[in-house]
Design a protein around this motif. Structure first.
Motif, short mmCIF file in Angstrom:
data_model
loop_
_atom_site.label_atom_id
_atom_site.label_comp_id
_atom_site.label_asym_id
_atom_site.label_seq_id
_atom_site.Cartn_x
_atom_site.Cartn_y
_atom_site.Cartn_z
N ARG A 4 0.82 -1.20 0.00
CA ARG A 4 0.00 0.00 0.00
C ARG A 4 0.86 1.25 0.00
NH1 ARG A 4 -0.60 1.96 5.35
NH2 ARG A 4 -2.67 2.83 4.96
N SER A 5 2.11 1.13 0.46
CA SER A 5 3.00 2.29 0.53
C SER A 5 4.42 1.81 0.65
CB SER A 5 2.64 3.14 1.76
OG SER A 5 3.61 4.14 1.96
N ASP A 6 5.33 2.54 0.02
CA ASP A 6 6.75 2.23 0.17
C ASP A 6 7.34 2.84 1.44
OD1 ASP A 6 6.98 0.74 -2.14
OD2 ASP A 6 7.50 2.47 -3.39
N ARG A 33 10.22 7.30 7.44
CA ARG A 33 9.75 8.13 8.53
C ARG A 33 10.37 7.59 9.81
NH1 ARG A 33 3.52 8.14 8.99
NH2 ARG A 33 3.70 9.57 7.22
N VAL A 34 10.93 8.45 10.62
CA VAL A 34 11.58 8.00 11.85
C VAL A 34 10.77 8.48 13.06
CG1 VAL A 34 13.89 7.84 10.88
CG2 VAL A 34 13.13 10.01 11.85
N LEU A 35 10.60 7.60 14.01
CA LEU A 35 9.90 7.93 15.25
C LEU A 35 10.94 8.32 16.29
CD1 LEU A 35 7.22 7.95 16.87
CD2 LEU A 35 7.73 5.58 17.52
N VAL A 36 10.89 9.56 16.76
CA VAL A 36 11.87 10.07 17.72
C VAL A 36 11.14 10.80 18.84
CG1 VAL A 36 13.61 10.32 15.91
CG2 VAL A 36 12.22 12.30 16.57
N SER A 70 0.43 6.20 10.43
CA SER A 70 -0.53 6.55 9.39
C SER A 70 0.13 6.62 8.02
CB SER A 70 -1.18 7.89 9.72
OG SER A 70 -2.08 8.27 8.71
N GLY A 71 -0.40 5.87 7.07
CA GLY A 71 0.13 5.90 5.71
C GLY A 71 1.38 5.08 5.49
N VAL A 72 1.78 4.32 6.50
CA VAL A 72 3.01 3.53 6.44
C VAL A 72 2.71 2.13 5.89
CG1 VAL A 72 4.70 2.35 7.92
CG2 VAL A 72 4.23 4.79 8.23
N GLY A 73 3.58 1.63 5.05
CA GLY A 73 3.42 0.28 4.53
C GLY A 73 4.17 -0.78 5.30
N ALA A 74 5.28 -0.40 5.95
CA ALA A 74 6.10 -1.36 6.68
C ALA A 74 6.79 -0.63 7.83
CB ALA A 74 7.14 -1.98 5.75
N ALA A 75 7.27 -1.40 8.79
CA ALA A 75 7.90 -0.80 9.97
C ALA A 75 9.08 -1.64 10.44
CB ALA A 75 6.88 -0.65 11.09
N ALA A 107 -3.53 0.32 11.69
CA ALA A 107 -3.20 1.33 10.69
C ALA A 107 -3.10 0.76 9.28
CB ALA A 107 -1.89 2.02 11.07
N GLY A 108 -3.17 -0.56 9.15
CA GLY A 108 -3.07 -1.18 7.84
C GLY A 108 -1.66 -1.45 7.39
N VAL A 109 -0.70 -1.40 8.31
CA VAL A 109 0.68 -1.75 7.98
C VAL A 109 0.72 -3.23 7.57
CG1 VAL A 109 3.01 -2.01 8.91
CG2 VAL A 109 1.64 0.00 9.50
N GLU A 110 1.49 -3.53 6.53
CA GLU A 110 1.49 -4.89 6.01
C GLU A 110 2.66 -5.74 6.50
OE1 GLU A 110 1.41 -4.26 1.78
OE2 GLU A 110 -0.78 -4.35 1.74
N PHE A 111 3.77 -5.10 6.86
CA PHE A 111 4.99 -5.89 7.08
C PHE A 111 5.82 -5.25 8.19
CE2 PHE A 111 9.44 -6.98 5.59
CZ PHE A 111 9.36 -8.34 5.87
#
Length: 304
Positions: A4-6, A33-36, A70-75, A107-111
């Motif tokens: 869904r998103s790169d 995107r980095v979480l800080v 939000s809007g993220v495809g993977a984490a 959030a719909g994250v896939e991976f």
């Protein structure tokens, strides 16, 4: 698997594994995107300058994690350490990890690529038990996932002021017996395996990879550092009493290592996946020796 998103959210981005993984993904053109917690920190500012989108948040503030996802495809998941005056807070570590997985699913994250730690025992049951519980939650989440279990970091030789690891006054002290090879991994290579998984999640879904790039005895590693830096380094085994004084898990690791236990990465198989997997000598030649020499030179000046 469709994407869904790169965009990849990297947690722990101002730490070791998260930082190198974020930079690796940015270097190959992946949006990150980095979480800080502190966007003004040097590490966060450097990542922003390299092209990362910065999301301010905290594992203990669920609404900020949800916004970051939000809007993220993977984490890339690195739960923050929960070590305090009373030792590891395993329950808090598990709560943070499970809550993140649930938020990612919502959030719909896939991976998710989750980096944990390797186990000293063949059955995989000894190690950071909190991380194993988070692994179980991820496996049962319905998401696609890869679990990375790195052995000891080669970069641990840079540590200062610790009772084991690092180099102090020409001595490298650790828990391990002198005659047993100890596996280690360059942190940059953890990032490579993460990138490979993000590039091909269908291939890496469901894989648990124990990660190491070399296996030297501790005296062999000390000799390699001596040759590369020009500083004479010798290895000293911590005593059982010293290990026990550092905590029950450290004492247990001391005893396990003398019962023949150790990390179990299949290094030749890993090199098939990542041909550039660094040996200890390659890591020294690339960057390790220069940084170690700088630290050791500085300490030699201070001692004068």
């Amino acid at each position: 698997m469709s994407s869904r998103s790169d965009l990849v959210l990297v947690t722990g981005a101002t730490g070791k594994q998260g930082g190198v993984t974020a930079r690796r993904l940015l270097a190959v053109g992946r949006p990150v995107r980095v979480l800080v917690r502190d966007p003004e920190s040097t590490a966060a500012q450097e990542l922003a300058a390299a092209g990362a989108e910065v999301a301010v948040g905290d594992f203990d503030s669920p609404e900020t994690v949800a916004a970051a996802l939000s809007g993220v495809g993977a984490a890339f998941l690195v739960p923050p350490a929960t070590f305090g005056p009373n030792g590891w807070d395993t329950d808090l570590e598990v709560e943070r990890g499970v809550r993140f997985i649930e938020a990612a699913r919502a959030a719909g994250v896939e991976f998710i690529v989750f980096t944990t730690v390797a186990s000293l025992t063949q059955d995989g049951k000894w190690g950071a038990q909190g991380k194993r519980r988070v692994e179980e939650a991820l496996r049962n989440s319905g998401l696609h996932w890869t679990i990375l279990r790195p052995a000891r970091f080669m970069e641990n030789y840079f540590m200062q002021g610790h009772p084991v690891d690092g180099i102090n006054d020409g001595v490298q002290k650790h828990l391990f017996p002198t005659d047993r090879p100890v596996q280690s991994i360059a942190i940059e290579d953890i990032a490579v395996f993460a990138q490979l998984a993000f590039d091909d999640p269908a291939r890496f879904h469901g894989q648990i990879l124990e990660l190491a790039g070399d296996a030297l005895t501790m005296p062999e590693a000390a000799a390699a550092i001596s040759a590369a830096t020009g500083h004479e380094i010798r290895y000293v085994e911590a005593t059982e009493a010293e290990a026990d004084a550092m905590g029950p898990e450290v004492g247990a690791a001391w005893r396990l290592s003398r019962q023949g236990e150790g990390w179990h990465a299949d290094i030749p198989a890993l090199r098939e996946i990542h041909p550039g997997l660094r040996t200890f000598d390659a890591w020294l030649a690339e960057s390790g020796a220069a940084r170690l020499k700088s630290l050791l030179d500085w300490r030699a000046v201070v001692r004068r």
